[in-house]
Write a protein that holds these residues in place. Structure first.
Motif: not given
Ligand code: ASP
Length: 477
Positions: A321, A406, A438, A442, A445
């Motif tokens: 992010s 990550p 992930d 992400t 997010n």
């Protein structure tokens, strides 16, 4: 006609999946495949993510100071802060609840394959007992605590040999709550700003920038030159981000292809129920977020998705992010017309503390492991109500504590696992699919942060200021 960047990004993303899928089928690990992966890593990780990371620290500093100093008064700043916080707390809570409902309903850890896993582990534990008895000369069942600590060391060694991530995941296991609070929150927040910038410590930069912005507001007209400097620097950083986006399609192709080659489709198949549960939960949470965007943010979800797609794709491919932040700010201010003062303030904070995808994932992962291994000799926990409550609370904390890089969610998952006495040596079981999941968490997010900015902007009277905000930024080339 020149193809538009966002279309190119998606074409290259699809190409990355296809090429990665084909390369993953190559047998025998030939030398040329290693070279191809090196080239992918160089373009995607070293150059593209490297360039994004280069921008993050100055971007957070400049955008927060520029954002705070364009808020008319302290009262307005307080109001925006409180609304942002309320949004983050609400959506993170919703995310964890959705994750828990999905994992408890779908029961990915109680499907047919789980029986084999449990039987295998039971046999393994019997072998360990024999090993223990041979090494110590004591019957293991009469010395259960001693056996369990011996086992923890033994399993830790085995797992760390198999997974380089294990060391990282367990490094912080033995700290108390107070020590974690001081080391992870207080000290980074109060770090000297130059050191914070050099170390890319987001918490430290955010805290310093907020203070600096508020002090500029308090000083008034005499601080004008400094405020102008930050506001002009903000425009320059957005321009840099735009240049960088020129190589994003190729970089995304490389990043995605490399993950697919390394993970291989079989890993996914072996944990398909688990991955499916995480992705379904994330899908449901995105639907809730889009509903919030429409109803509370008063923005058409299609308009929102069109405006945010570049940031979504970059988040998916980079799995960070923080690295996506420059693009997120650009999409929100230039494409969706969110006022710069809201976006500049809420997005850096959101990228650091608001992680819906991570929160959802943490709960699902730990419950999944307990569904499979709960009740084993070394897993003294089953899924009672109390345990679920503990998982709920720690999953929220673990998402706030996760860095925007990550694999960070995997590291903070130790907090959730240890809180419910799930031995951390069970975590490597899900390492194989972590990079793949992930990508989904992400991008969620980032979407959560973006909708937060839309919602807060609307309460700041964003409806009337869409054109003002859009025209305040330089247009796309
Ligand atoms: N990679 C995620 C992010 O940057 C954090 C995580 O690992 O869950 O938002």
């Amino acid at each position: 006609m020149r193809p538009r960047l966002h279309n190119l990004i998606f074409v290259f993303m699809a190409l990355g999946v296809v090429v990665g899928g084909l390369l993953a089928r190559v047998e025998g690990n030939p030398a040329w495949l290693g070279t191809v992966l090196d080239v992918f890593d160089f373009i995607g990780r070293e150059v593209f993510i490297g360039l994004l990371k280069m921008i993050i620290a100055p971007l957070i500093l400049v955008s927060i100071v520029a954002g705070v100093t364009s808020i008319p008064s302290f009262e307005d700043a307080g109001r925006i802060g409180v609304r942002t916080l309320a949004y983050y707390v609400t959506t993170t809570t919703i995310a964890v609840v959705i994750g828990l409902v999905f994992v408890l309903t779908i029961q990915p850890g109680n499907q047919s394959h789980a029986e084999n896993l449990r039987a295998k582990r039971t046999a393994e534990l019997e072998e360990r007992r024999t090993e223990f008895e041979q090494a110590t000369g004591k019957p293991s069942r009469d010395n259960e605590p001693e056996f369990l600590s011996w086992l923890a060391a033994r399993e830790g060694e085995t797992q760390s040999a198999a997974h380089e991530k294990y060391e990282r995941v367990t490094a912080k296991r033995d700290r108390g709550t107070y020590q974690s609070f001081i080391e992870d929150i207080v000290r980074p927040m109060l770090m000297n700003p130059f050191e914070a910038l050099a170390r890319r410590n987001s918490l430290g930069i955010i805290f310093w920038s907020l203070l600096l912005g508020l002090a500029c507001m308090a000083v008034g007209p005499k601080a004008r030159p400094l405020i102008d400097l930050f506001q002009s620097a903000n425009g320059v950083i957005m321009k840099l981000t735009m240049w960088l986006m020129a190589i994003s399609p190729v970089a995304i192709f490389c990043l995605i292809a490399a993950v697919i080659v390394r993970q291989g489709p079989e890993v996914f198949a072996s944990l398909a129920w688990y991955c499916g549960t995480v992705i379904a939960g994330i899908g449901a949470h995105v639907a809730v977020l889009l509903a919030i965007c429409a109803v509370i943010g008063r923005m058409n979800p299609i308009t929102f998705l069109r405006g945010i797609r570049e940031a979504w794709a970059i988040a998916f491919a980079t799995r960070s992010s923080a690295a996506t932040l420059p693009v997120t700010v650009r999409c929100l201010t230039q494409k969706l017309g969110v006022r710069p003062r809201v976006a500049n303030f809420t997005l850096p904070v959101g990228a650091t503390v608001n992680m819906d995808g991570t929160a959802l994932y943490e709960g699902v992962a730990v419950i999944f492991l307990i569904q499979i291994y709960g009740g084993m000799d070394d897993v003294g926990i089953t899924l009672a109500g109390g345990a679920i409550l503990v998982i709920f609370i720690t999953a929220v904390l673990a998402s706030v504590g996760a860095a925007a890089v990550p694999d960070a969610g995997l590291v903070t998952m130790v907090l959730v696992a240890t809180a419910v006495h799930l031995p951390v040596y069970y975590l490597p079981f899900i390492f194989g699919v972590d990079a793949f999941l992930d990508m989904f968490r992400t991008s969620t997010n980032v979407m959560g942060d973006a909708i937060g900015a839309v919602v807060v902007d609307r309460f700041e009277g964003g409806d009337e200021t869409v054109s003002e905000a859009a025209s305040a930024e330089s247009p796309e080339p």
